[in-house]
Enzyme design. Structure first.
Site, PDB file in Angstrom:
ATOM      1  N   SER A 295       2.851  10.375 -43.823  1.00 61.02           N
ATOM      2  CA  SER A 295       1.915   9.856 -44.677  1.00 61.02           C
ATOM      3  C   SER A 295       2.517   9.886 -46.109  1.00 61.02           C
ATOM      4  O   SER A 295       3.646  10.608 -46.173  1.00 61.02           O
ATOM      5  CB  SER A 295       0.505  10.495 -44.687  1.00 61.02           C
ATOM      6  OG  SER A 295      -0.357  10.224 -45.913  1.00 61.02           O
TER       7      SER A 295
ATOM      8  N   LYS B 129       1.195  17.037 -42.778  1.00 63.84           N
ATOM      9  CA  LYS B 129       2.050  15.894 -42.732  1.00 63.84           C
ATOM     10  C   LYS B 129       3.438  16.306 -43.350  1.00 63.84           C
ATOM     11  O   LYS B 129       4.528  15.820 -42.882  1.00 63.84           O
ATOM     12  CB  LYS B 129       1.487  14.743 -43.533  1.00 63.84           C
ATOM     13  CG  LYS B 129       0.244  14.152 -42.563  1.00 63.84           C
ATOM     14  CD  LYS B 129       0.774  13.564 -41.382  1.00 63.84           C
ATOM     15  CE  LYS B 129      -0.360  12.796 -40.695  1.00 63.84           C
ATOM     16  NZ  LYS B 129      -0.073  12.313 -39.399  1.00 63.84           N
TER      17      LYS B 129
ATOM     18  N   TYR C 233      -4.328  18.568 -45.027  1.00 66.96           N
ATOM     19  CA  TYR C 233      -3.760  17.443 -44.471  1.00 66.96           C
ATOM     20  C   TYR C 233      -2.400  17.138 -44.699  1.00 66.96           C
ATOM     21  O   TYR C 233      -1.425  16.936 -44.120  1.00 66.96           O
ATOM     22  CB  TYR C 233      -4.723  16.284 -44.617  1.00 66.96           C
ATOM     23  CG  TYR C 233      -4.323  15.069 -44.016  1.00 66.96           C
ATOM     24  CD1 TYR C 233      -4.536  14.608 -42.631  1.00 66.96           C
ATOM     25  CD2 TYR C 233      -3.593  13.978 -44.845  1.00 66.96           C
ATOM     26  CE1 TYR C 233      -4.029  13.545 -42.103  1.00 66.96           C
ATOM     27  CE2 TYR C 233      -3.044  12.823 -44.012  1.00 66.96           C
ATOM     28  CZ  TYR C 233      -3.313  12.416 -42.800  1.00 66.96           C
ATOM     29  OH  TYR C 233      -2.769  11.394 -42.189  1.00 66.96           O
TER      30      TYR C 233
END
Length: 234
Positions: free
Chosen positions: A132, A146, A142
Site C-alpha cells: 500500500s 504493510k 494498518y
C-alpha cells in the site's frame, strides 16, 4: 519476467473486491486455472470453469497446509487477503492490532513459505504481494502491517531469486472496494491495480506503483521525513 500465459495461480482473499479482480485479470492474461482462495469458498463471485474455489484462512497454519497440498500445481501466487482495523499503535486495541498483523503480515509470510517450494518445483514463477502507499505513509496499525510486509517482500525477493521466483510488491493508494468505502479522496479502480500489477510481473519488475497517490508518496521517500509528515515540522 514471468509470462502468465498457461500458468496456474492462487489468489488469497479472492471472494470479492480486489481479489476477485485478480482472479479475472489472471484469466484474461492467459492463466489456465486460478485457485480462488477464501475463508468461505462458497462466496467466491467469479464463476468460470477455470476457477477453483479453495478454502483458506491465512491466519490458520493448518488451513494453509491443506491449501498448499491442494494447490501444489501453481506457479503464481497473489497474496491479496487483508483487513483494516483502524487502531492507534499507541492507544488502540492490542488484540485487534495483533489480528491485523496476523492477516496482513504473517498471512502472506506463511502462505509464501508454504507455496514457494511448489512454485520452484513447477519451474519458477511469481509472487505478488499487495502492499500500500501506506507502507510508507503512516496511518496507525494498518500502515505498520504493510510496512512490515514491504520489508518481508524485499527479503523474500532476494531469497527466492535463485529459485526462479519473482517477487512483485504492489503499492497503491485507496482502491475502490468495500474496504475503502468510507475513505475520502481519489480511489483507484481494482482493474487498474490488477492490470499494472500483472504487467509488472510480465515485465520482470520488482514493484508496481499504481496511481498518483502512490507515485507521489514514493517520490518523497528520499527527502526528510517531515516532507511526508508536515505536522512534524510544526
Amino acid at each position: 519476467m514471468t509470462d502468465l500465459n498457461g500458468r496456474i495461480a492462487l489468489v488469497t482473499g479472492a471472494n470479492r473486491g480486489l481479489g476477485a479482480a485478480f482472479v479475472t485479470g489472471l484469466l484474461d492474461h492467459g492463466a489456465t486455472k486460478v485457485y480462488a482462495a477464501a475463508r468461505r469458498p462458497e462466496t467466491v463471485a467469479v464463476r468460470d470453469p477455470r476457477v477453483v474455489p479453495l478454502a483458506l484462512d491465512v491466519t490458520d497454519p493448518e488451513s494453509i497446509r491443506r491449501a498448499a497440498e491442494t494447490a501444489s500445481d501453481i506457479s503464481v501466487l497473489v497474496n491479496n487477503a487483508g483487513i483494516a482495523v483502524n487502531q492507534s499503535l499507541v492507544s488502540g486495541d492490542l488484540q485487534e492490532i495483533r489480528r491485523e498483523f496476523d492477516t496482513n503480515f504473517w498471512g502472506p509470510v506463511l502462505v509464501t513459505r508454504a507455496l514457494a517450494p511448489a512454485i520452484e518445483r513447477n519451474g519458477g514463477g511469481a509472487i505478488v504481494n499487495m502492499h500500500s502507499a501506506l507502507s510508507w505513509l503512516a496511518l496507525g496499525s494498518y500502515s505498520a502491517t504493510k510496512a512490515a510486509l514491504w520489508s518481508a517482500s524485499n527479503s523474500a525477493r532476494v531469497e527466492l531469486a535463485p529459485a526462479g521466483i519473482q517477487v512483485v510488491g504492489v503499492h497503491v493508494g485507496y482502491v475502490d472496494t468495500e474496504m475503502a468505502a468510507g475513505a475520502e479522496g481519489v480511489k483507484v479502480p481494482p482493474a487498474q491495480v490488477v492490470d499494472e500489477a500483472l504487467e509488472a510481473v510480465r515485465a520482470g519488475e520488482a514493484e508496481a506503483i499504481v496511481g498518483d497517490v502512490a507515485r507521489h508518496v514514493k517520490s518523497k521517500l528520499h527527502e526528510d521525513v517531515r516532507a511526508l509528515y508536515p505536522q512534524l515540522a510544526r
